[in-house]
Design an enzyme around this catalytic site. Structure first.
Site, PDB file in Angstrom:
ATOM      1  N   GLU A   6      39.563 -30.108 -93.285  1.00  0.00           N
ATOM      2  CA  GLU A   6      40.266 -31.235 -93.405  1.00  0.00           C
ATOM      3  C   GLU A   6      40.024 -32.351 -94.479  1.00  0.00           C
ATOM      4  O   GLU A   6      40.261 -33.460 -94.330  1.00  0.00           O
ATOM      5  CB  GLU A   6      39.971 -32.201 -91.914  1.00  0.00           C
ATOM      6  CG  GLU A   6      40.206 -31.103 -90.760  1.00  0.00           C
ATOM      7  CD  GLU A   6      40.285 -32.018 -89.468  1.00  0.00           C
ATOM      8  OE1 GLU A   6      39.766 -33.210 -89.697  1.00  0.00           O
ATOM      9  OE2 GLU A   6      40.303 -31.455 -88.074  1.00  0.00           O
ATOM     10  N   GLU A  56      41.501 -25.381 -84.565  1.00  0.00           N
ATOM     11  CA  GLU A  56      41.158 -26.381 -83.672  1.00  0.00           C
ATOM     12  C   GLU A  56      42.244 -26.647 -82.653  1.00  0.00           C
ATOM     13  O   GLU A  56      43.140 -27.352 -83.321  1.00  0.00           O
ATOM     14  CB  GLU A  56      40.426 -27.556 -84.213  1.00  0.00           C
ATOM     15  CG  GLU A  56      39.068 -27.247 -84.941  1.00  0.00           C
ATOM     16  CD  GLU A  56      38.473 -28.644 -85.436  1.00  0.00           C
ATOM     17  OE1 GLU A  56      38.508 -29.786 -84.828  1.00  0.00           O
ATOM     18  OE2 GLU A  56      38.023 -28.625 -86.479  1.00  0.00           O
TER      19      GLU A  56
END
Length: 391
Positions: free
Chosen positions: A134, A249
């Site tokens: 991320e 995720e």
């Protein structure tokens, strides 16, 4: 007769392909209380996820956020999850922490030590390596606005990937797919299109729970979770081109504050598992967030079996109904570049489809402590093409 034979062939092919898709969980370096995990802690966790009551398959893979055992940064030692994975025969999607760093030398040193120490017992379990987690989102305007922490730009990540390939070129992991994990909005940002060429796979963090509605046009109540997820996934697959996409995720919290229209509860987490997870299990490599929480900084708790006793907080049985028709399941997304895939964990993000922590340290580690679309579709397409020809 021909139809029956083809049906059997199709079913067999689909089953074989489905078995090739990893089912796993994310695993942070600490407990939810911030205690650094040791080998025994990881062993208990990895063993428990393989015997979850009602699970639609064996969850025998984990996604890690770092190769380094916390507190050994000055002289990086392999994270003790490696030894636990060997003991429990758990597949590994390795993670390398890249946020706020100028080098991945420490991560690579720990990985090289693991290769030398454990040999084939370790390397045979590694299904991929994620260089970063991320970072693109955190360095974006949205990430800065949401105070998501320090990230890394695409040019920096590209160099880290080159460094990783060079260091592993003479090892048993030389052919291991190397990718990056980020939010769907980061992958679909046109400014990152060139970076996609640098990776072997795209790890996508997708959280309808955190959507604001601005990106997709639906409020984020659990009833809209599937169309939100599908829209985000399809956009990621389109951006990926011929690169495979992994679900690295996703999940729905059981407790915590309401986020816009999204309400945490066991009931809603079960609904999300059955309506979203069950549509993609066996279709794409999937790493759920999470079996037991490991991010002390996050108010929302996603853990579906916090006691690690094989008993989930809600029903994990997938409905015995046909999977929904989605454009993602009919997109020819090549997986030829390999298999493979870490995260800041669940924290606070608006409209990014991700759960981002405000810390720049790996999942479950405080800042102070750490200074491809389904092959099933392709096979079935071929089978039905043969069917049409024969008929």
């Amino acid at each position: 007769m021909r139809f029956s034979t083809l049906a059997v062939v199709a079913a067999s092919a689909a089953s074989a392909v489905a078995e090739d898709k990893y089912l796993g969980f994310n695993s942070g370096a600490t407990t939810d209380a911030g205690v650094i995990k040791k080998q025994a802690d990881f062993e208990k966790e990895f063993a428990a996820q393989q015997k979850l009551t009602g699970a639609p398959g064996v969850f025998n893979a984990v996604r890690l956020y770092t190769n380094i055992q916390p507190t050994t940064e000055s002289s990086p030692e392999p994270i003790e999850a490696f030894a636990a994975a060997i003991k429990t025969k758990t597949k590994l999607l390795l993670g390398m922490w890249t946020s706020g760093t100028k080098s991945v030398d420490g991560e690579l040193s720990a990985l090289e030590k693991a290769i030398k120490t454990y040999g084939k017992d370790f390397t045979d379990l590694v299904v991929g390596i994620s260089v970063g987690s991320e970072d693109l989102y955190r360095s974006s305007a949205d990430g800065v606005s949401n105070k998501a922490g320090v990230g890394a730009e695409a040019s920096v990540l590209t160099q880290f990937i080159k460094d990783t390939r060079a260091r592993l070129s003479g090892t048993a992991l030389k052919n291991t797919p190397i990718g990056h994990v980020d939010t769907w909005t980061a992958w679909t940002n046109s400014s990152n299109a060139e970076f996609i060429e640098a990776v072997d796979f795209l790890g996508a963090d997708l959280y309808p729970y955190y959507e604001s509605g601005a990106n997709i046009g639906l409020n984020n109540a659990v009833e809209n979770a599937f169309p939100i997820f599908e829209t985000a996934m399809n956009a990621t697959i389109k951006a990926a081109g011929n690169k495979p996409v992994w679900i690295t995720e996703t999940g729905w919290p059981t407790t915590g504050p309401t986020w816009n229209s999204a309400v945490p509860s066991n009931k809603n987490a079960e609904k999300y598992w059955q309506e979203v997870g069950c549509q993609y299990f066996g279709q794409l490599h999937t790493f759920w967030y999470i079996q037991r929480d490991s991010n002390p900084d996050n108010e929302m708790k996603f853990g579906l079996s916090p006691k690690l006793d094989g008993t989930p907080l809600y029903n994990l049985t997938c409905p015995s109904v046909p999977k929904k028709t989605t454009s993602s399941s009919s997109t020819s997304n090549s997986t030829s570049s390999g298999n493979g895939t870490s995260t800041t964990g669940s924290g606070n993000s608006t409209g990014s489809g991700s759960a981002n922590s405000s810390t720049s340290a790996p999942e479950g580690v405080s800042a102070g402590a750490f200074t491809a679309v389904s092959k099933t579709t392709l096979v079935l397409s071929a089978v039905f093409a043969v069917a049409a020809w024969m008929l």
